[in-house]
Design an enzyme around this catalytic site. Sequence first.
Site, PDB file in Angstrom:
ATOM      1  CB  THR A   8     -23.355  33.586 110.817  1.00  0.00           C
ATOM      2  OG1 THR A   8     -24.535  33.612 111.813  1.00  0.00           O
ATOM      3  CG2 THR A   8     -22.989  35.220 110.347  1.00  0.00           C
ATOM      4  CG  ASN A   9     -27.588  32.706 106.537  1.00  0.00           C
ATOM      5  OD1 ASN A   9     -27.102  33.255 105.783  1.00  0.00           O
ATOM      6  ND2 ASN A   9     -27.722  31.293 106.234  1.00  0.00           N
ATOM      7  CG  ASN A  10     -27.409  35.799 114.593  1.00  0.00           C
ATOM      8  OD1 ASN A  10     -27.779  37.057 114.365  1.00  0.00           O
ATOM      9  ND2 ASN A  10     -27.110  35.068 115.509  1.00  0.00           N
ATOM     10  CE  LYS A  13     -23.210  34.218 116.106  1.00  0.00           C
ATOM     11  NZ  LYS A  13     -22.581  33.185 115.609  1.00  0.00           N
ATOM     12  CG  ASP A  75     -19.094  27.914 118.351  1.00  0.00           C
ATOM     13  OD1 ASP A  75     -20.108  27.857 118.036  1.00  0.00           O
ATOM     14  OD2 ASP A  75     -18.649  26.932 119.065  1.00  0.00           O
ATOM     15  N   GLY A 156     -30.087  36.301 121.906  1.00  0.00           N
ATOM     16  CA  GLY A 156     -29.663  35.418 122.851  1.00  0.00           C
ATOM     17  C   GLY A 156     -29.859  35.459 124.174  1.00  0.00           C
ATOM     18  CG  ASP A 158     -27.325  40.378 123.951  1.00  0.00           C
ATOM     19  OD1 ASP A 158     -26.261  39.773 124.376  1.00  0.00           O
ATOM     20  OD2 ASP A 158     -27.505  40.897 122.854  1.00  0.00           O
ATOM     21  CG  HIS A 183     -18.800  37.699 123.603  1.00  0.00           C
ATOM     22  ND1 HIS A 183     -19.733  38.622 124.338  1.00  0.00           N
ATOM     23  CD2 HIS A 183     -19.724  36.989 122.953  1.00  0.00           C
ATOM     24  CE1 HIS A 183     -21.066  38.374 123.720  1.00  0.00           C
ATOM     25  NE2 HIS A 183     -21.011  37.203 122.840  1.00  0.00           N
ATOM     26  NE  ARG A 184     -21.268  38.586 117.726  1.00  0.00           N
ATOM     27  CZ  ARG A 184     -21.744  37.946 118.669  1.00  0.00           C
ATOM     28  NH1 ARG A 184     -21.355  36.725 118.854  1.00  0.00           N
ATOM     29  NH2 ARG A 184     -22.661  38.530 119.172  1.00  0.00           N
TER      30      ARG A 184
HETATM   31  P1  IMP Z   1     -22.896  31.007 118.357  1.00  0.00           P
HETATM   32  O1  IMP Z   1     -21.910  29.781 118.367  1.00  0.00           O
HETATM   33  O2  IMP Z   1     -21.903  32.259 118.039  1.00  0.00           O
HETATM   34  O3  IMP Z   1     -23.799  31.103 117.325  1.00  0.00           O
HETATM   35  O4  IMP Z   1     -23.421  31.234 119.768  1.00  0.00           O
HETATM   36  C1  IMP Z   1     -24.090  30.286 120.524  1.00  0.00           C
HETATM   37  C2  IMP Z   1     -25.178  30.647 121.440  1.00  0.00           C
HETATM   38  O5  IMP Z   1     -24.579  31.660 122.117  1.00  0.00           O
HETATM   39  C3  IMP Z   1     -26.160  31.481 120.567  1.00  0.00           C
HETATM   40  O6  IMP Z   1     -27.137  31.017 119.986  1.00  0.00           O
HETATM   41  C4  IMP Z   1     -26.600  32.549 121.752  1.00  0.00           C
HETATM   42  O7  IMP Z   1     -27.618  31.946 122.351  1.00  0.00           O
HETATM   43  C5  IMP Z   1     -25.480  32.576 122.727  1.00  0.00           C
HETATM   44  N1  IMP Z   1     -24.786  34.001 122.172  1.00  0.00           N
HETATM   45  C6  IMP Z   1     -23.804  34.106 121.118  1.00  0.00           C
HETATM   46  N2  IMP Z   1     -23.500  35.407 121.057  1.00  0.00           N
HETATM   47  C7  IMP Z   1     -24.058  36.234 122.033  1.00  0.00           C
HETATM   48  C8  IMP Z   1     -24.354  37.569 122.389  1.00  0.00           C
HETATM   49  O8  IMP Z   1     -23.594  38.309 122.093  1.00  0.00           O
HETATM   50  N3  IMP Z   1     -25.287  37.770 123.374  1.00  0.00           N
HETATM   51  C9  IMP Z   1     -25.899  36.796 124.006  1.00  0.00           C
HETATM   52  N4  IMP Z   1     -25.894  35.721 123.619  1.00  0.00           N
HETATM   53  C10 IMP Z   1     -25.233  35.337 122.615  1.00  0.00           C
END
Ligand code: IMP
Length: 197
Positions: A8-10, A13, A75, A156, A158, A183-184
């Site tokens: 990732t580059n987020n 995260k 994901d 996101g 949140d 979740h993460r």
């Molecule tokens: P990703 O597949 O982990 O990139 O997540 C897909 C999308 O879910 C992201 O673009 C965010 O919009 C949302 N998302 C993922 N993790 C979070 C979080 O911890 N808080 C809020 N939104 C999240």
Amino acid sequence: MKRLIFATNNKHKVQEVRAALEGRVEVVSLAEAGLCGEIPETAETLQGNALQKAQWVWERIDTVGAGFDGCFADDTGLEVDALGGAPGVYSARYAGEHCSFDDNITKLLAALDGQENRHADFRTVICLIENGEPHYFEGRVDGQILTERYGEGGFGYDPVFMPDRFAVSFAEMPLDVKNSISHRGLAVAKLKEYLEQ
Ligand code: IMP
């Protein structure tokens, strides 16, 4: 200490996962590892996308120099009961390709306008690849979609997600509190336990 590339580059995260694995694993982002390019994300499940992203890095890990023990990708999907589990695997592009986090929230609030059942969950699947073998770790948090945005933190969805047993949104919580219940955070805790074995 193990060195793993996180696909990732987020920066939010990376910050969250780095804090959770601090002292155990050196977490290196794609950009820091010198990997660039668009990672495909075309599977129809969270597990499929996590595998696809981790595999993309694994196939290139020898090109970025020695010293990496493996790689992992995550994901995540927001699954809203009243929307039949949507946006789910499409959470990032719910309001369309190249939309912003804010666009997604606006669309979600409109879709739930007047809706009493606001239950939702966030689910994360992490795929770790070591020695070419994938291993999966899953985390889930249940909560409610609020009727408006609260807080400035996180990213996101949140500002509109309030986890069960809390009276604030994820965006109003200190990062360590969010990490301990999210979740993460839960998926990363399982990854950490596995890496410590
Ligand atoms: P990703 O597949 O982990 O990139 O997540 C897909 C999308 O879910 C992201 O673009 C965010 O919009 C949302 N998302 C993922 N993790 C979070 C979080 O911890 N808080 C809020 N939104 C999240």
